[in-house]
Design a protein around this motif. Structure first.
Motif, PDB file in Angstrom:
ATOM      1  N   LEU A  63       0.836  -1.196   0.000  1.00 49.64           N
ATOM      2  CA  LEU A  63       0.000   0.000   0.000  1.00 49.64           C
ATOM      3  C   LEU A  63       0.870   1.244   0.000  1.00 49.64           C
ATOM      4  O   LEU A  63       1.964   1.255   0.575  1.00 49.64           O
ATOM      5  CB  LEU A  63      -0.902   0.027   1.244  1.00 49.64           C
ATOM      6  N   LEU A  86       0.585   5.311   0.821  1.00 54.69           N
ATOM      7  CA  LEU A  86      -0.227   6.377   1.400  1.00 54.69           C
ATOM      8  C   LEU A  86       0.493   7.695   1.140  1.00 54.69           C
ATOM      9  O   LEU A  86       1.654   7.839   1.507  1.00 54.69           O
ATOM     10  CB  LEU A  86      -0.365   6.122   2.907  1.00 54.69           C
ATOM     11  N   LEU A 115      -5.429   6.329  -0.241  1.00 55.43           N
ATOM     12  CA  LEU A 115      -4.668   5.084  -0.131  1.00 55.43           C
ATOM     13  C   LEU A 115      -4.737   4.296  -1.435  1.00 55.43           C
ATOM     14  O   LEU A 115      -5.811   4.078  -1.993  1.00 55.43           O
ATOM     15  CB  LEU A 115      -5.246   4.256   1.019  1.00 55.43           C
TER      16      LEU A 115
END
Lengths: 569, 704
Positions: free
Chosen positions: B501, B503, B509
């Protein structure tokens, strides 16, 4: 001193019965009790029995966070948390007031969907589920107006209760194509004969539902559904089906509004041949009527049409209060269904050969008739759409039998019956609050016989019962049980709906009617019956009870109670 | 001619006599009348001076060196621009001068004594500053003055500023013979500044001279800064020295400080951080001039050392060394500010942190609250005023009986100065080295709300953030060969999850969550999720979904292909060997061939198929369906409302799906299926003779 004692007791805060110790450390207080689901409770109070060590105990702040979410689900958006202290061993959660919807603001388009008439939103607890339902309702409304794929979002103010419904309607779209999944043994696009819509017209989701209902009622396939997809060119629809086996054998026992006990054995073939002809045979017996009938919808043309032949063979024994008769009937007719504007209907026309034998009561002992029978039914799409909870639309049916002594009939007797029903949703509220229904009927027999007792008993006109004048027993009018050649009635009903819980609707009604012993005129006796009743939308259909007083020329002559399942106004 | 010469000689003689007289008796020039005349002349310059009595005393050191002392009583003055006015009961001003080479030189000003001067300054904004001043024995000797002037001088002052703050100054200067020889003057001063609740007390003493300035001081500032209610600088030493004959000077400064910080908000309050932070500031600067001015260049190190913070739970320490170089007036643009920074924070026992926060609003959430072990954060690097780069390291080795949270984080905290604004920037990579976490008990049929419904919230007016924009890019991922392990009651075995992921401050996200193969129960069958990949996009509900579930039957294998988006997953059923789709739905939902279903069940098959194709069944609802025996399914395509009744236990059932409202049906009669063959049905028929007839049946039926 007494005053001091009184003051002491007055100043003790009342212990609220709805204070609940949710967990050893969390107490919840409020005006109403709330109950958490098992999973919710585990996520607030922990789960000492679980094997997962991390969830045996829920830290306090997390428990309160979760609890706030669950309160939000129930419309409590303003809880107050009194964290536990050394002096206060429990964290107290005051649920606070429930937030109710005070106003709905529409953004993005004018009130095409009739939001101002939407009920059961204002003053309801503001919950995620309410917003969900509101969005879904608006979606359906827009689809019925031709906006096939709208985008809808909503927001609610937890303090003021104001709700904002934001709509991106997208363009008005037409239904451009219907792809029908092939059904083994049937011609392609055969199910199009049940369509309430026309390809190329403005898309209306309600008409897909009406079409599904027609296919289901016809039973040609076991189930069918429409899947829609929006494209730039318009709405594409796919009709998917489960055909199921074509033959159906059934046995029934039950009751109906004609007689108390009913038995029925039926065999049906819903798909005969490539063009979906149908055959239906049954034997049915009640305390009043015993019937054998075999009928078919025979689609004879070598293409998919709505036109069919409708042969019928029937033996019918009736044992009514006024007469007892046996009827043998043979019929071959042509029929077709049709759509016209916002309504659909069915037309039948064909010769019928009948043999009547009157066992007792008024009517000729033996009679043969070769009739030209016609039937026309017409229902608006809205009537069909709201059939499960009648609140809108018009339904009309007309039946006629034309016989002539000069054409293989023992008597000349032209029988015509017209029945109609109209329903209005007063103030167009959604869901309806007041439903007004008006129904009526007119029946006439034109004959050259001097004595009407020379006619077959079913040709005579009777009134009374839940189908027309509810203050009298079934087919008990005229009171002298001689039947008539003319009948007319009109009835109105006002139903309060969607207000009382558990689907209970009270209603009041009045019915008015008369019978004429001669063709084309009514006798002086006027029958009317005011009454009231209750309708309950039970899981197996509408259960109705009515209480009505029957008046004849102003004199109360009967008090009637009716109970029925499945019957509507 | 003679007359001209006589006249000129007389004038010169007169002038010479006058000058000589002035030199002998300077009161000829400076006396009450001439002062009055001068005061009258000054009025045209906007300066108004009045007094009641004035006296002039003259002292003669030699013919050419004189001293004049003017004393005035009840002297008031007023200046028009800027508007300054004041009155003093007594005023004394002395000055000495000499005449050398026909030019006058001022040798000394002073002593100046002002007793109890009440003064006012009216600012342009109509705000007034008023104060009181007492000067005793102040004098300033110019370098040329050879006359020793030793003694004590005192300045007492008080001023009231427009914001009601008050400044008190009490300064003593002592000039000793010895100091004069060394060209040093000792001083001692107490300064008190009061502004409402803010107080600043400074006590300083030291020496200054031509080549030296020394100060030893202590300062106590109370409520001076919001964030630091009390700051105490104790025994600070400042010295500026220069060698004789050199222009450059050396500035040395060392100052230990104790800063009392406010009691921190939660969660730090619960961590019992010390409320006093000790720092020491040290400098050793080379300056291009002894007396700092705008063009003075300064170069040297500035050390800021943070005393170790020892809380029972978290320990920390830090040090910064800044090498400064630049010209004062150019600060900060053209300065070199190379900084070495080191900061460390350690939580050696995570369980202590959990215990400490347990009953606070910031308690560590489950299931992390049972973890124990160390957690460390290190920040170290180099920076300067225009940009900085601080490598950050995070390491955790938290674990419990069945859980692991081993993290390794590495990144850079960068600082840039753009248009005089500091732009912080974080680029960080967090590796989930070894993760095993437990999920709470969940039930797909009745999933609890995990986060508040965003649609129901108070609309806050948009406030422009006063803080500087913080740019960040944080990547969180599992190592390729070591997925995170999730334990759940919904799966028969641990669920391996790969996470990658990202961010960032500018985008929601993003990234990928991928579930590896694991066995589970799906529609009451032993099944396995072959893979399930979610590519997170914005909005998250539109994230593409790709998954494959395998369900094995005796004669065939059924595959459920999940596609489309998270919010509207589309399920495609395929099988090996291939079977019709309706047949597969029948097998999946009811575990029986289509032909064995009753009409209500086949309707459920239809409704499920249409709802799935429409994307009306969310992923949770899909698994809810798969996890419990289905009683009935309803789907209204016009409203995209899906509802299913599932059996929870014997005799109980629950509605799941997007709504529990009743569905529209255009069928008049209603059939309620009791089992495959038996049903209850109501029906209405119409006939010409009897009108409508309603019936209710118990029916046995069989399709074949």
């Amino acid at each position: 001193m007494h005053q001091l004692i009184l003051l002491f007791f007055l100043t003790i805060p009342p212990v609220r019965a709805d204070d609940v110790l949710l967990c050893p450390e969390i107490r919840i207080t409020g005006d109403q009790k709330i109950s958490l689901t098992e999973v919710e409770k585990r996520l607030v109070c922990g789960d000492p029995e679980t094997q997962f060590e991390g969830w045996k105990k829920i830290p306090l702040s997390q428990a309160i966070y979760n609890l706030k979410n669950y309160l939000q689900d129930r419309g409590y958006h303003r809880p107050t948390i009194h964290w536990k202290t050394p002096e206060q061993p429990e964290t107290i959660v005051e649920m606070g007031p429930i937030t109710r919807v005070t106003e709905i603001q529409l953004v993005g388009m004018d009130d095409t969907i009739g939001l101002k008439n939407k009920r059961q939103i204002l003053d309801q607890p503001l919950t995620p589920n309410l917003l969900e339902n509101l969005e879904n309702w608006a979606f359906g409304k827009l689809q019925s107006k031709g906006y096939a794929c709208p985008k809808i979002t909503s927001e609610g103010d937890p303090e003021t209760g104001k709700v904002q419904l934001q709509i991106q309607s997208g363009p008005l779209q037409n239904l451009v194509s219907v792809f029908e999944e092939p059904v083994e043994g049937l011609e392609p696009n055969l199910l199009r004969r049940y369509d309430a819509f026309k390809v190329g017209d403005r898309f209306n989701g309600d008409l897909l539902t009406v079409t599904q209902g027609r296919v289901s009622a016809a039973g040609i396939v076991e189930n069918t559904r429409f899947i829609t997809r929006c494209e730039a060119a318009g709405v594409l629809t796919k009709q998917t089906t489960i055909a199921g086996p074509p033959r159906l054998l059934s046995f029934r026992v039950g009751a109906n509004t004609e007689g108390l006990i009913l038995g029925r054995v039926a065999w049906r073939n819903t798909r005969l041949g490539h063009f979906g002809s149908q055959m239906n045979t049954f034997i049915e017996a009640s305390t009043i009527r015993q019937t054998f009938q075999s009928t078919a919808n025979w689609y004879v043309l070598p293409e998919v049409t709505r036109f069919y032949l409708n042969p019928l063979a029937e033996v019918n024994h009736r044992s009514e209060q006024s007469f007892e008769s046996i009827e043998v009937k043979g019929q071959v007719g042509a029929a077709t269904s049709f759509e016209h504007g916002t309504a659909g209907g069915n037309v039948f026309l064909g010769p019928t050969y009948s043999y009547f034998h009157t066992v007792s009561g008024a009517g000729a002992p033996d009679l043969r008739l070769l009739s030209l029978e016609s039937r026309i039914t017409l229902k608006t799409h809205s009537f069909e759409f709201h059939a499960s909870n009648p609140s809108e639309g018009v339904s009309i049916s007309f039946i006629s039998d034309l016989n002539s002594r000069g054409f293989y009939s023992d008597v000349t007797a032209q029988r015509m019956n017209l029945r109609w029903e109209a329903l209005w949703n007063l103030f167009e509220l959604d869901p309806p609050l007041w439903v007004v229904g008006v129904r009526g009927g007119f029946g006439i027999v034109l004959t050259d016989v001097a004595q009407r007792t020379s006619l077959p008993a079913p040709f005579l006109q009777y009134l009374g019962g839940s189908a027309d004048i509810r203050g009298f027993k079934r087919l008990s009018l005229p009171l002298n049980s001689t039947g008539g050649l003319t009948s007319a009635f009109v009835g109105t009903e006002l139903r309060l709906t969607n207000l009382i819980p558990y689907g209970i609707d009270p209603f009041i009604f009045t019915d008015l009617g008369g019978i004429g012993s001669r063709s084309g005129s009514l006798d002086s006796a006027v029958y009317w019956s005011p009454g009231l009743g209750i309708r309950w939308a039970s899981p197996i259909g509408a259960v109705r009870t009515t209480f009505a007083e029957g008046f004849s020329n102003g004199d109360a002559v009967n008090f009637q109670f009716y109970f029925s399942i499945g019957e509507e106004f | 001619m003679k007359r001209f010469l006589i006249t000129t000689s007389a004038i010169l003689f007169f002038l010479a006599g006058f000058v000589l007289s002035c030199l002998i008796w300077p009161q000829i020039l400076v006396n009450e009348k001439t002062l009055g005349w001068a005061a009258a002349r000054l009025q045209s310059q906007g300066i108004h001076i009045q007094w009641k009595n004035v006296s002039v005393k003259t002292f003669s050191y030699s013919l050419l060196k004189k001293k004049i002392e003017i004393q005035a009583a009840d002297l008031c003055f007023e200046i028009d621009d800027p508007k300054i006015s004041g009155c003093t009961p007594s005023f004394a001003l002395g000055f000495s001068g000499s005449l050398e080479n026909f030019s006058a030189k001022l040798l000394e000003i002073g002593p100046i004594s002002i007793s109890n001067l009440d003064w006012n300054v009216l600012l342009e904004s109509n705000k007034k500053i008023s104060g009181n001043l007492i000067l005793e024995g102040i004098s300033y000797q110019t370098k040329e003055l050879q006359v020793p002037n030793k003694g004590n001088f005192k300045v007492l002052g008080k001023a009231k500023l427009p914001d009601q703050s008050e400044v008190n100054l009490d300064a003593d200067l002592e000039v000793k013979q010895k100091d004069l020889q060394l060209k040093k003057i000792s001083y001692q001063a107490l300064v008190q500044y009061t502004q409402k609740k803010s107080k600043l007390n400074a006590e300083l003493y030291g020496k200054f001279g031509w080549n030296l300035f020394q100060a030893h001081f202590s300062v106590l500032a109370q409520n001076w800064l919001t964030k630091i209610p009390r700051a105490e600088l104790k025994n600070c030493d400042l010295s500026i020295t220069r060698k004789d004959g050199h222009k450059e000077a050396r500035l040395q400064f060392q100052c230990p400080a104790n800063l009392r910080v406010p009691i921190p908000p939660e969660p730090f309050k619960s961590l019992r951080f010390p409320t006093t932070v000790g720092i020491t500031v040290k400098t050793d600067f080379q300056m291009s001039s002894f007396i700092p001015s705008g063009d003075t260049r300064i170069e040297g190190p500035l050390d800021v050392i943070l005393d170790p913070i020892l809380s029972p739970i978290i320990s920390g320490e830090g040090q910064a060394r800044v090498h400064l170089a630049g010209i004062l007036q150019d600060f900060p643009e053209n300065w070199k500010t190379d900084t070495d920074l080191q900061m460390k924070m350690n939580i050696s026992h995570f369980e202590k942190l959990v215990r400490q926060l347990e009953n606070s609003a910031w308690s560590i959430p489950a299931p992390a609250h049972v973890l124990h072990g160390p957690f460390a954060l290190t920040l170290e690097g180099k920076t300067h005023l225009n940009s900085g780069r601080f490598p950050i390291q995070v390491k955790s080795e938290l674990s419990s009986k069945d859980q692991r949270v081993y993290l390794d984080g590495l990144g850079n905290f960068n600082l840039k100065v753009e248009k005089k604004k500091i732009q912080p920037d974080l680029d960080f990579e967090l590796i989930l080295s070894q993760i095993q976490l437990q999920l709470p008990y969940l039930n797909f049929a009745n999933p609890p709300r995990l986060i508040p419904d965003e649609r129901i919230r108070k609309k806050e007016p948009k406030v422009e953030s006063a803080s500087l924009p913080f740019r960040y890019r944080i990547r969180i991922h599992t190592p390729g060969d070591r997925p995170a392990i999730i334990l759940s009651n919904l799966a028969k075995a641990p669920i391996p999850v790969h996470v990658d992921l990202t961010l960032t401050d500018s985008e929601p996200l993003k990234g990928k969550i991928k579930l590896d193969s694991f066995p589970m129960e799906f529609f009451k069958r032993d099944a396995s999720i072959q893979y399930l990949t979610l590519n997170l996009t914005s909005p998250s509900r539109d994230s593409p979904l790709d998954g494959l579930i395998q369900v094995k039957y005796v004669d065939y294998t059924l595959y459920v292909k999940l596609m489309n988006t998270l919010d509207k997953p589309v399920m495609k059923l395929i099988s090996d060997p291939p079977l019709p789709e309706n047949q597969l739905y029948s097998a999946l939902l009811f575990g029986r061939p289509l032909g064995d279903l009753d009409p209500e069940q086949s309707a459920a098959v239809m409704d499920t198929k249409v709802a799935v194709t429409d994307g009306a069944i969310g992923l949770i609802s899909l698994f809810a369906l798969a996890s419990t025996p289905i009683q009935s399914v309803g789907y209204d395509p016009s409203t995209k409302v899906f509802s299913a009744k599932v059996r929870l236990a014997e005799g109980t059932s629950l509605n799941v799906g997007t709504s529990t409202e009743h569905f529209k049906s255009s069928k008049v009669g209603i059939r309620k299926r009791l089992n495959r063959f038996w049903s209850v049905e109501t029906d209405v028929t119409h006939s010409a003779e009897t009108g409508q007839t309603a019936s209710a049946y118990l029916e046995w039926s069989h399709r074949y």
